[in-house]
Design an enzyme around this catalytic site. Sequence first.
Site, PDB file in Angstrom:
ATOM      1  CE  LYS A   1       6.626  55.394  17.749  1.00  0.00           C
ATOM      2  NZ  LYS A   1       6.915  54.765  16.233  1.00  0.00           N
TER       3      LYS A   1
ATOM      4  CE  LYS B   1       8.430  59.838  16.608  1.00  0.00           C
ATOM      5  NZ  LYS B   1       7.133  59.542  15.612  1.00  0.00           N
TER       6      LYS B   1
ATOM      7  CG  ASP C   1       1.331  59.462  13.554  1.00  0.00           C
ATOM      8  OD1 ASP C   1       2.245  58.849  12.743  1.00  0.00           O
ATOM      9  OD2 ASP C   1       0.423  58.489  13.610  1.00  0.00           O
TER      10      ASP C   1
ATOM     11  CD  GLU D   1      11.032  70.124  19.205  1.00  0.00           C
ATOM     12  OE1 GLU D   1      10.539  69.533  18.220  1.00  0.00           O
ATOM     13  OE2 GLU D   1      12.099  70.651  19.342  1.00  0.00           O
TER      14      GLU D   1
ATOM     15  CB  CYS E   1     -30.668  48.826  -2.859  1.00  0.00           C
ATOM     16  SG  CYS E   1     -30.047  48.571  -1.074  1.00  0.00           S
TER      17      CYS E   1
ATOM     18  CE1 TYR F   1      11.025  67.901  12.715  1.00  0.00           C
ATOM     19  CE2 TYR F   1       8.632  67.908  12.843  1.00  0.00           C
ATOM     20  CZ  TYR F   1      10.063  67.264  12.497  1.00  0.00           C
ATOM     21  OH  TYR F   1       9.732  66.134  11.502  1.00  0.00           O
TER      22      TYR F   1
ATOM     23  CB  CYS G   1     -26.658  45.703  -2.705  1.00  0.00           C
ATOM     24  SG  CYS G   1     -28.034  45.567  -3.264  1.00  0.00           S
TER      25      CYS G   1
ATOM     26  CB  CYS H   1     -29.170  43.644  -0.207  1.00  0.00           C
ATOM     27  SG  CYS H   1     -29.305  45.224   0.228  1.00  0.00           S
TER      28      CYS H   1
ATOM     29  CB  CYS I   1     -33.324  45.753  -1.661  1.00  0.00           C
ATOM     30  SG  CYS I   1     -31.593  45.237  -2.332  1.00  0.00           S
TER      31      CYS I   1
END
Length: 667
Positions: free
Chosen positions: A312, A115, A117, A113, A430, A225, A424, A406, A409
């Site tokens: 894994k 696995k 996550d 099967e 901006c 499962y 900023c 920034c 600007c």
Amino acid sequence: MSTSDIKEKIYELREQLHHHNHLYYVKSTPEITDYEYDMMLKELEQLEKAHPEFADTNSPTSRVGDDRDQRFEEVQHQYPMLSLANTYNEQELRDFDNRVRKVAGNDFTYVCELKFDGVSISLRYEKGRLSKAVTRGDGAQGDDVTENVKTIKSIPLKLSDGDYPDFFEIRGEIYMPKSKFLEMNERREQQGEKTFANPRNATAGSIKLIHSSAVAQRPLDCFLYYLMADDLPGSSHFENMQKAAQWGFRVPDTMQRAKNIDTVLEYIHHWETARHELPYEIDGIVIKVDELELQEKLGFTAKSPRWAISYKYKAEQASTHLKSVDFQVGRTGAVTPVANLEPVFLAGTTVKRASLHNQDIIKKLDLHHGDTVFVEKGGEIIPKITAVDKEKRPKDANPVEFITQCPECGTQLIRKEGEAAHFCPNENHCPPQQKGKFVHFISRKAMNIEWLGEETIQLFLKENLIETLPDLYELKAHDIEKLERLGSKSAQNIIQSIQSSKSVPMSRVLYALGIRFVGETVAKKLARHFKSIQELANATTEELVAVDEIGEKIAFSIRKYFDNDENKKLVERLGEYGLQMTAANDKPKSGALDGLKIVATGKLNNFTRDEIKETIEAHGGKAVSSVSSQTDLLLAGENAGSSKINKAQAAGVRIIDEAEFMKLISK
């Protein structure tokens, strides 16, 4: 190593693993990779095996990772919910196969099967109805997250007629699809909220939210499962899962039987590449003995079954060259450093850029211009630089320095106490922030000005037709139809959709303003409480914090927004153009439930979960999710949870059925 050194090393590894367990299972903010964790655990296992005099029943090697959260009611597992032994090594997989064959001989089958996550979950069904959803916890007991799990549409609340046992548990993994994860992160970034590192973290954080209405907004899904009951329909795991699919459960069609370990390895090798095409994340393959009688014979260790193991996959890593670092300004003013890389193929795609997140990450990596870097995909989705190959660093390389102004600007950047990002502060002028405010304002969940899009907004800004949000309501058709790609028909449609937006309710106007941390849900709560934007603008920090679920962070952000003279004028102008600045439509239909805190549980015949909440609030009440001494009423529908009823009885809370509720609101 001396005995004292070994003892100290064992204690040190235990402390580190306990720390990382807590970050992974409880905080959903891991600091190290799965591989690093597993290698640390393996080192501890080897030391403990060689030195049994330092054995400890509370060692991480003998315990299941614990994801319990004190905010949830704990529930005892009917069957222990253990974790799997794992390996990254094919020889260790063959060693597992040899151990099984010593007990079983050669006449047995494996089931392979994917696995997934995500977050493990155990679902209990009684007479075909979902009665409990419980997290893994410490393997013996977990958190009751039933109300949250009920929001996941792929999990059936009631099964159709079938040959299922009166009582059974089915286990699976709650996860978040890749595309939905990226969309959610993009929305959170636009709203100035913290983004998630990967889908697994996002899933773990979502399933532990206190309010199920908030969980319902997260794009969660679930695969099942493993089936457990005293009277299972079949004699093998594979047969039972095919039955579960017939009963209406979402069982993965990637599950496959294998007659020997070589066939298992073929399955592993296939998915090592093919996993990149999946719409969800997997981090390996699970191998189980199929025959239930043999599973029972093989038995369990303290923390895992002897009849199953997971293989894994290591996170794929690539080495490439850092070309340069850009600094991007987002809608909220957050400045994000982005690494430009020599293109490199990684986990199914070509990676050219990787986020460096903030100044602290750059310092931690000790990143220099021209460095050779190692790149991984966080959760197999988002590229990240994990390390620098300092041996290949050019002799004249200079450190990457975070900018002080920034890039758009020129305004001096600020970094607020307790935050990792630089900002900023020139939020109204901006260019990226200015454009971002408009794009957010016109979006579907805000003002829903459907004939405007990001490109058209950019064109309007370039042609100086707009500068601040109220300018949209001064646009004329003859100004628009002269622009490139826009004609008379488009101009009329744009003007019409702008005018139609004036009917959008106050809560969405408030959300459209783009105040940091004021998302859709917060905007609705504020609109219910303050009834007008002017009233909200005049509220003190203390008055804001007094509103349910409004913390100091949100309160300070609201105060900062309305303390700005430019923002005050902007809101006044929007009001003058006819936008809804009062919550007239939010007034209760009646005062029948005025001030009452009401918990609804069980199946209701006249209302969905969202509808009952809206109905309670429409009649002046407040819908809450958990029973406490502050609760006024418990509305108990069919198959109401016994824990809530018991809590209500113990706290002296009045319990009513749906018929009584209907009488109350009809008065």
